[in-house]
Design an enzyme around this catalytic site. Structure first.
Site, PDB file in Angstrom:
ATOM      1  N   HIS B  36      32.224  41.954  36.242  1.00 45.89           N
ATOM      2  CA  HIS B  36      33.081  42.378  35.131  1.00 45.89           C
ATOM      3  C   HIS B  36      33.946  43.568  35.536  1.00 45.89           C
ATOM      4  CE1 HIS B  36      30.321  39.864  32.824  1.00 45.89           C
ATOM      5  NE2 HIS B  36      31.183  39.895  31.835  1.00 45.89           N
ATOM      6  N   LYS B 105      21.008  36.761  27.615  1.00 49.41           N
ATOM      7  CA  LYS B 105      19.865  37.010  26.745  1.00 49.41           C
ATOM      8  C   LYS B 105      20.056  38.291  25.959  1.00 49.41           C
ATOM      9  CE  LYS B 105      16.764  39.445  29.970  1.00 49.41           C
ATOM     10  NZ  LYS B 105      16.148  40.677  29.504  1.00 49.41           N
TER      11      LYS B 105
HETATM   12  S1  SF4 Z   1      11.093  38.365  31.765  1.00 49.47           S
HETATM   13 FE1  SF4 Z   1      10.991  40.569  32.156  1.00 49.47          FE
HETATM   14  S2  SF4 Z   1      11.699  40.853  34.226  1.00 49.47           S
HETATM   15 FE2  SF4 Z   1      12.328  38.810  33.578  1.00 49.47          FE
HETATM   16  S3  SF4 Z   1      14.401  39.070  32.742  1.00 49.47           S
HETATM   17 FE3  SF4 Z   1      12.987  39.294  31.037  1.00 49.47          FE
HETATM   18  S4  SF4 Z   1      12.611  41.524  30.901  1.00 49.47           S
HETATM   19 FE4  SF4 Z   1      13.499  41.108  32.912  1.00 49.47          FE
END
Ligand code: SF4
Lengths: 296, 192
Positions: B36, B105
């Site tokens: 970005h 996410k």
């Molecule tokens: S599971 Fe844990 S280590 Fe993996 S992306 Fe999510 S927060 Fe990060």
């Protein structure tokens, strides 16, 4: 950790090799207590989005173990705890094992210079690996590792409350911290909490608490009750897996306390994601016992 | 689970509803913090930016990759990274490149949702940490730009097959599942 989940290996095995085993196991195999908690959550969730998230996590965990691959691409910063009897050579063994496993597991090269952001490429660099030492009079050397990804670590909070804020203030701070973090630390995970101590010790306690298996009860009934109360409250929020809604926001809450200054009330929150990856080796003169959680 | 075929057009993006669970087949490109920063810097400086970003499906992901002896790359683990880190850069990024979908996410800010609404773009929530499953969906590596940014930060090109599950968490009207959940959470907590 239940005895069934531990594995006993006869010596000799070089320490560096033992640490490599720990890094590989932590990366590829979910601790049994967390696996069970995730299965249980998948069983009681009714929200279809939450079911899809938990289903995807469980499927991923099975594939990772089966294919011997890291369950998450953020293989984190490995945090080591060395307890019992040991000498300074342990740091060298840990360093070498981290470098070897970066290639062999493989682990993502995750460490950069904080100012110029250049990646070392081998998960080492100034101040790395991160090792905490707990010397005791015991007859064993115990090496534990937890892989801490940034998604959860970046949600860490410390607040120096006023003693007059009392336990109500402490609880509010903990709940708010988890809710504010939302989906970022990949819920459902574990909430590590430190209450008391000095500022630095408070944060260290919160992280250390995550090493403890979820099914282990706290010896202090007051802490146990607090953990249960927070667990129910946070889960009743409805934040849910990945912050997309549902009944499972946390799999457990683990609290540690230490005496603090009369004028202080420090409280720290260190969240562990669902992939709170840990592995432990307890080495005696005759054998090594491997497990995936320990109370430190 | 509905399959979306990338590259996506505006019309199919606009037909997606909040909460739909989908998977993607077709080209997907990774980009996190450094992609970005550099892409926007290069635009300011009038330098060339990889063409593949145009109307792309962007994946907030820093994968673990391995290179074999012949120099061929493959993916080991590749789950989503926290999208909120890109909140300040994403609105302009979406507008400049007409990004059609972002996979990530944790959700993104109101400003990002506004840019999505304007351009016709959706936010698809991947299950955080499900790195082995998503790596299977990223079936082929088709290229890489900006290798100097390092393995996690480089702009990787993938041909995907049924990359999922993905939840439509911000739709092209700017509605956010995260906002809805937050409202519900505030209500639930106030009852305690
Ligand atoms: S599971 Fe844990 S280590 Fe993996 S992306 Fe999510 S927060 Fe990060």
């Amino acid at each position: 950790m239940s005895p069934s989940d531990s594995m006993v290996v006869k010596l000799p095995e070089p320490t560096e090799k033992i640490i490599e085993n720990l890094l590989r196991v932590a990366n590829t195999k979910i601790p049994e207590d967390i696996g069970w908690a995730l299965e249980a959550a998948a069983g009681w969730e009714t929200n279809p989005t939450a079911q899809a998230q938990l289903g995807a996590i469980l499927e991923n965990v099975r594939k990772a173990e089966h294919m011997y691959k890291p369950m998450c691409q953020d293989t984190g910063i490995p945090i080591f705890y060395v307890r019992g009897k040991f000498d300074s050579s342990i740091a060298k063994d840990i360093t070498q094992a981290v470098e070897n496993c970066t290639k062999s597991v493989p682990m993502r090269p995750n460490t950069v210079d904080p100012i110029i952001r250049v990646n070392s490429g081998n998960n080492l660099g100034l101040g790395m690996p991160c090792i905490h030492y707990i010397p005791t009079d015991d007859d064993f050397t115990e090496i534990s590792v937890m892989l801490k990804g940034a998604g959860s670590e970046n949600m860490t909070k410390l607040k120096m409350l006023n003693p007059s804020d009392g336990m109500e203030g402490v609880k509010k701070f903990i709940i708010d911290s988890v809710i504010d973090a939302g989906g970022r630390p990949c819920p459902p995970g574990i909430v590590g909490v430190g209450i008391g101590g000095t500022a630095d010790e408070c944060v260290a306690m919160a992280k250390r608490a995550l090493m403890e298996p979820l099914d282990m009860e706290d010896p202090d009934p007051e802490i146990q009750a607090l953990e249960e109360e927070l667990f129910v409250k946070i889960n009743s929020s409805g934040l849910g897996p990945m912050g997309l809604g549902g009944d499972t926001t946390v799999l457990g809450v683990k609290v540690r306390k230490a005496y603090c200054h009369i004028a202080s009330l420090p409280v720290a929150v260190n969240i562990g994601c669902w992939a709170t990856r840990r592995a432990v080796a307890r080495i005696t003169d005759s054998d090594i016992v491997y497990s995936q959680g320990v109370r430190l | 689970m509905k399959t979306l075929y990338s590259p996506l057009d505006e019309k199919s993006v606009r037909s997606l509803k909040l909460g739909d669970i989908v998977s993607i087949t077709g080209p997907v490109y990774t980009g996190r913090d450094e992609v970005h920063i550099r892409a926007l810097e290069y635009l300011d400086e009038g330098k060339e930016v990889p063409q593949c970003l145009k109307e792309a499906v962007l994946y907030h992901c820093g994968p673990i990759m391995v290179e074999d002896k012949e120099g061929k790359w493959s993916v080991v683990a590749a789950g989503p990274t926290t999208s909120a880190r890109m909140n300040t850069l994403e609105p302009r990024f979406i507008r400049e490149f007409k990004i059609r979908a972002i996979i990530g996410k944790g959700g993104m800010s109101r400003e990002v949702a506004e840019a999505m609404k304007e351009v016709g773009c959706v936010y698809l929530a991947a299950t955080g940490g499900a790195a082995v499953s998503y790596a299977e969906g990223l079936s082929r590596v088709t290229g890489r730009d900006w290798a100097d940014l390092g393995m996690p930060e480089a702009l990787w090109h993938f041909e995907t097959r049924s990359l999922g599950p993905l939840v439509v968490a911000i739709d092209s009207e700017g509605n956010s599942l995260y906002d809805k959940v937050r409202e519900k959470v505030a209500e639930n907590l106030s009852k305690q």
